[in-house]
Design a protein around this motif. Structure first.
Motif, PDB file in Angstrom:
ATOM      1  N   LEU A  49       0.817  -1.207   0.000  1.00  0.00           N
ATOM      2  CA  LEU A  49       0.000   0.000   0.000  1.00  0.00           C
ATOM      3  C   LEU A  49       0.849   1.254   0.000  1.00  0.00           C
ATOM      4  O   LEU A  49       1.937   1.302   0.586  1.00  0.00           O
ATOM      5  CB  LEU A  49      -0.938  -0.004   1.202  1.00  0.00           C
ATOM      6  CG  LEU A  49      -2.154  -0.923   1.057  1.00  0.00           C
ATOM      7  CD1 LEU A  49      -2.766  -1.227   2.411  1.00  0.00           C
ATOM      8  CD2 LEU A  49      -3.177  -0.301   0.126  1.00  0.00           C
ATOM      9  N   GLU A  50       0.328   2.273  -0.650  1.00  0.00           N
ATOM     10  CA  GLU A  50       1.003   3.559  -0.755  1.00  0.00           C
ATOM     11  C   GLU A  50       0.203   4.621  -0.013  1.00  0.00           C
ATOM     12  O   GLU A  50      -1.020   4.508   0.116  1.00  0.00           O
ATOM     13  CB  GLU A  50       1.156   3.929  -2.233  1.00  0.00           C
ATOM     14  CG  GLU A  50       1.896   2.869  -3.040  1.00  0.00           C
ATOM     15  CD  GLU A  50       1.807   3.101  -4.537  1.00  0.00           C
ATOM     16  OE1 GLU A  50       1.087   4.026  -4.955  1.00  0.00           O
ATOM     17  OE2 GLU A  50       2.460   2.338  -5.283  1.00  0.00           O
ATOM     18  N   SER A  51       0.899   5.655   0.437  1.00  0.00           N
ATOM     19  CA  SER A  51       0.212   6.684   1.223  1.00  0.00           C
ATOM     20  C   SER A  51      -0.905   7.353   0.425  1.00  0.00           C
ATOM     21  O   SER A  51      -1.922   7.770   1.001  1.00  0.00           O
ATOM     22  CB  SER A  51       1.215   7.734   1.707  1.00  0.00           C
ATOM     23  OG  SER A  51       1.866   8.336   0.610  1.00  0.00           O
ATOM     24  N   GLU A  52      -0.742   7.426  -0.893  1.00  0.00           N
ATOM     25  CA  GLU A  52      -1.762   8.056  -1.734  1.00  0.00           C
ATOM     26  C   GLU A  52      -3.048   7.235  -1.796  1.00  0.00           C
ATOM     27  O   GLU A  52      -4.063   7.687  -2.324  1.00  0.00           O
ATOM     28  CB  GLU A  52      -1.227   8.244  -3.159  1.00  0.00           C
ATOM     29  CG  GLU A  52      -0.044   9.201  -3.277  1.00  0.00           C
ATOM     30  CD  GLU A  52       1.272   8.564  -2.871  1.00  0.00           C
ATOM     31  OE1 GLU A  52       2.226   9.319  -2.631  1.00  0.00           O
ATOM     32  OE2 GLU A  52       1.336   7.319  -2.779  1.00  0.00           O
ATOM     33  N   GLU A  53      -2.990   6.032  -1.251  1.00  0.00           N
ATOM     34  CA  GLU A  53      -4.160   5.167  -1.287  1.00  0.00           C
ATOM     35  C   GLU A  53      -5.006   5.277  -0.021  1.00  0.00           C
ATOM     36  O   GLU A  53      -5.939   4.492   0.176  1.00  0.00           O
ATOM     37  CB  GLU A  53      -3.730   3.726  -1.546  1.00  0.00           C
ATOM     38  CG  GLU A  53      -3.096   3.599  -2.929  1.00  0.00           C
ATOM     39  CD  GLU A  53      -2.617   2.222  -3.278  1.00  0.00           C
ATOM     40  OE1 GLU A  53      -1.804   1.672  -2.517  1.00  0.00           O
ATOM     41  OE2 GLU A  53      -3.059   1.713  -4.314  1.00  0.00           O
ATOM     42  N   THR A  54      -4.666   6.224   0.795  1.00  0.00           N
ATOM     43  CA  THR A  54      -5.515   6.533   1.931  1.00  0.00           C
ATOM     44  C   THR A  54      -6.878   6.977   1.433  1.00  0.00           C
ATOM     45  O   THR A  54      -6.980   7.918   0.630  1.00  0.00           O
ATOM     46  CB  THR A  54      -4.885   7.647   2.787  1.00  0.00           C
ATOM     47  OG1 THR A  54      -3.690   7.144   3.385  1.00  0.00           O
ATOM     48  CG2 THR A  54      -5.837   8.123   3.855  1.00  0.00           C
TER      49      THR A  54
END
Length: 126
Positions: free
Chosen positions: A86-91
């Motif tokens: 997971l990437e932070s932009e997927e919050t």
């Protein structure tokens, strides 16, 4: 009235994995195609993945298909979304949705779904 209930969200660090679950209340929507969407603050709801009930055909957002996997346990009438790296932009808030039937002509369109869950928050920290 049938409700869809998501679970499994939470706070994770970038690079982690999460598995979301979604189940209808009671024995309902057993043959309906289902999907996952997500919505980040200030952005439109985005298609993630979908699956048909009988054949089990899957559809993915091309940008996510290498890291996300949609699946279902028909015996438990439960939908899953496995998310890796997971990437932070997927919050975002992640929603499951059910179509009116087994079929999905336009799986990526929100209009293809007639029932939505309340969503589960996924927060990915750096």
């Amino acid at each position: 009235q049938v409700q869809l209930v998501e679970s499994g969200g939470g706070l994770v660090q970038a690079g982690a994995s999460l598995r979301l679950s979604c189940s209808p209340s009671g024995r309902a929507l057993t043959t309906n195609a289902k999907g996952w969407f997500r919505q980040a603050p200030g952005k439109e709801r985005e298609f993630v993945a979908a699956i048909t009930r009988v054949v089990g055909r899957t559809y993915y957002n091309d940008a996510l298909k290498d890291r996300f996997t949609i699946s279902q346990d028909t015996a438990k009438n439960t939908l899953y979304l496995e998310m890796n790296n997971l990437e932070s932009e997927e919050t975002a808030v992640y929603y499951c949705a059910a179509a009116a039937s087994e079929y999905l002509t336009f799986p990526a369109k929100t209009d293809s779904y007639t029932k939505w869950g309340q969503g589960t928050q996924v927060t990915v920290s750096l």
